[in-house]
Enzyme design. Sequence first.
Site, mmCIF file in Angstrom:
data_model
loop_
_atom_site.group_PDB
_atom_site.id
_atom_site.type_symbol
_atom_site.label_atom_id
_atom_site.label_comp_id
_atom_site.label_asym_id
_atom_site.label_seq_id
_atom_site.Cartn_x
_atom_site.Cartn_y
_atom_site.Cartn_z
ATOM 1 N N GLN A 1 0.849 -1.195 0.000
ATOM 2 C CA GLN A 1 0.000 0.000 0.000
ATOM 3 C C GLN A 1 0.887 1.249 0.000
ATOM 4 O O GLN A 1 0.387 2.364 -0.052
ATOM 5 C CB GLN A 1 -0.850 0.027 1.272
ATOM 6 C CG GLN A 1 -1.740 -1.181 1.451
ATOM 7 C CD GLN A 1 -2.290 -1.231 2.875
ATOM 8 O OE1 GLN A 1 -3.317 -0.630 3.183
ATOM 9 N NE2 GLN A 1 -1.610 -1.932 3.750
ATOM 10 N N HIS B 1 -1.593 1.545 -4.195
ATOM 11 C CA HIS B 1 -1.951 2.971 -4.069
ATOM 12 C C HIS B 1 -1.012 3.863 -4.857
ATOM 13 O O HIS B 1 -0.814 5.027 -4.518
ATOM 14 C CB HIS B 1 -1.969 3.368 -2.587
ATOM 15 C CG HIS B 1 -3.025 2.635 -1.796
ATOM 16 N ND1 HIS B 1 -2.991 2.484 -0.426
ATOM 17 C CD2 HIS B 1 -4.159 2.001 -2.201
ATOM 18 C CE1 HIS B 1 -4.053 1.791 -0.032
ATOM 19 N NE2 HIS B 1 -4.768 1.476 -1.082
HETATM 20 P P1 NAD Z 1 -1.447 2.765 9.032
HETATM 21 O O1 NAD Z 1 -0.763 4.016 9.471
HETATM 22 O O2 NAD Z 1 -2.932 2.718 9.097
HETATM 23 O O3 NAD Z 1 -0.921 1.537 9.907
HETATM 24 C C1 NAD Z 1 0.439 1.279 10.116
HETATM 25 C C2 NAD Z 1 0.555 0.149 11.123
HETATM 26 O O4 NAD Z 1 1.927 -0.194 11.198
HETATM 27 C C3 NAD Z 1 0.095 0.528 12.534
HETATM 28 O O5 NAD Z 1 -0.849 -0.404 13.001
HETATM 29 C C4 NAD Z 1 1.386 0.514 13.368
HETATM 30 O O6 NAD Z 1 1.195 -0.018 14.654
HETATM 31 C C5 NAD Z 1 2.271 -0.403 12.555
HETATM 32 N N1 NAD Z 1 3.698 -0.087 12.647
HETATM 33 C C6 NAD Z 1 4.286 1.138 12.621
HETATM 34 N N2 NAD Z 1 5.626 1.011 12.646
HETATM 35 C C7 NAD Z 1 5.878 -0.323 12.709
HETATM 36 C C8 NAD Z 1 7.072 -1.095 12.757
HETATM 37 N N3 NAD Z 1 8.280 -0.515 12.747
HETATM 38 N N4 NAD Z 1 6.975 -2.448 12.813
HETATM 39 C C9 NAD Z 1 5.750 -3.047 12.833
HETATM 40 N N5 NAD Z 1 4.591 -2.362 12.791
HETATM 41 C C10 NAD Z 1 4.652 -1.017 12.707
HETATM 42 O O7 NAD Z 1 -0.910 2.423 7.560
HETATM 43 P P2 NAD Z 1 -1.444 1.392 6.444
HETATM 44 O O8 NAD Z 1 -2.094 0.220 7.085
HETATM 45 O O9 NAD Z 1 -0.345 1.208 5.482
HETATM 46 O O10 NAD Z 1 -2.638 2.121 5.684
HETATM 47 C C11 NAD Z 1 -2.738 3.435 5.394
HETATM 48 C C12 NAD Z 1 -2.238 4.031 4.112
HETATM 49 O O11 NAD Z 1 -1.019 4.626 4.455
HETATM 50 C C13 NAD Z 1 -1.847 3.258 2.905
HETATM 51 O O12 NAD Z 1 -2.775 3.469 1.940
HETATM 52 C C14 NAD Z 1 -0.527 3.912 2.409
HETATM 53 O O13 NAD Z 1 -0.682 4.346 1.073
HETATM 54 C C15 NAD Z 1 -0.379 5.088 3.262
HETATM 55 N N6 NAD Z 1 0.941 5.542 3.719
HETATM 56 C C16 NAD Z 1 2.087 5.122 3.114
HETATM 57 C C17 NAD Z 1 3.309 5.545 3.579
HETATM 58 C C18 NAD Z 1 4.546 5.087 2.863
HETATM 59 O O14 NAD Z 1 4.521 4.908 1.651
HETATM 60 N N7 NAD Z 1 5.619 4.849 3.594
HETATM 61 C C19 NAD Z 1 3.382 6.388 4.703
HETATM 62 C C20 NAD Z 1 2.168 6.801 5.308
HETATM 63 C C21 NAD Z 1 0.954 6.365 4.806
#
Ligand code: NAD
Length: 261
Positions: free
Chosen positions: A106, A126
Site C-alpha cells: 500500500q 496505491h
Molecule cells: P497505518 O498508518 O494505518 O498503519 C500502520 C501500522 O503499522 C500501525 O498499526 C502501526 O502499529 C504499525 N507499525 C508502525 N511502525 C511499525 C514497525 N516498525 N513495525 C511493525 N509495525 C509497525 O498504515 P497502512 O495500514 O499502510 O494504511 C494506510 C495508508 O497509508 C496506505 O494506503 C498507504 O498508502 C499510506 N501511507 C504510506 C506511507 C509510505 O509509503 N511509507 C506512509 C504513510 C501512509
Amino acid sequence: MNPPADPAAVATLAEWISAAERLVVFTGAGISTESGIPDFRSPGGIWEKYQPIMFGDFMASAESRAAYWARSKATYPHLAAARPNPAHEAVVQLHRWGKLDVCITQNIDRLHQRAGLPEECVIELHGNAMFVHCLNPACGARYTRADVQQVLDSGTPVPMCDACGGILKSATVSFGQPMPERETAEALERSRRCDVFLVIGSSLVVYPAAHCPTVAKQAGARVVILNREPTEHDSYADLTLHATAGPTMQALVDLLRPDVD
Ligand code: NAD
C-alpha cells in the site's frame, strides 16, 4: 517500545515459509517507519499533522490543489531521501531465495524497489509518489516527481502539464480516487492463490487493500500478521507477531538462511 518478537513465533513463521510454494508479502506504512517515514495512524503519524485532501476536492477547487502541492513540496524531500531498512531488505532476500511470489504494497515510497525488489515482484495498490501524472485522459503525460519538485522550488505553487495545460497530481491514489483496476485485480488473484500470506506493518483498515488477507484466508492460506499493535484481522490470523518489523524480519531471514543458502 515493543518487546522483541517471540522466537518461537518467528521459528513457526520460518517453518511455514520454508514449506510454502507461494508466499505473498503484504506491506503497509509500518514497514517504512524504521526508514523515518511516519505512518498514518500511530502517535506522531501523518494524520496528527495533516487532514487528508479528498480527490473530489482536489479536482473541484484550485485552493485544494494549492494546499495539496504545498504539502507535497514539504514532504517529498523527506520521502525521496529515505532509505530501505532491514525489513525491506529481508523481503528482497526472500525473493532472491525464490521464496516470494509477489509483494503487494500500500506504500507509495518505492522502498521495496529501492531495496532491490524487481518491478515485476511489486504490486503498488496505491500508486507511488515518485511520478506525477496529467489527469487529462486525452493527455496522460508523466513526469518524475524530482522534476516537478524543481518547478515547485522555482516558485510555481501549482504545476500544470507542459503538454496540455492539464491538472497534474502525484501518481498516488488519494482518498476518494478510484483504485488502479489492473493492480487491484492482480493483488486479489495472487492473494487467492498463495499458501502463506504475510502482513508487515499495516493497520488493515484501508479497503479494498485490506480484503487481500481475508481473500487469502478464505482460499486456505496461512495468514500471518506482523504489526506493532493488534489489528481487526488478528482474530482469524494463524499467527500474530506484535513486534517491530525490522528486527523480526532480520531474525526470520537469519533462521531461514542455513536452509536456503
Ligand atoms: P497505518 O498508518 O494505518 O498503519 C500502520 C501500522 O503499522 C500501525 O498499526 C502501526 O502499529 C504499525 N507499525 C508502525 N511502525 C511499525 C514497525 N516498525 N513495525 C511493525 N509495525 C509497525 O498504515 P497502512 O495500514 O499502510 O494504511 C494506510 C495508508 O497509508 C496506505 O494506503 C498507504 O498508502 C499510506 N501511507 C504510506 C506511507 C509510505 O509509503 N511509507 C506512509 C504513510 C501512509
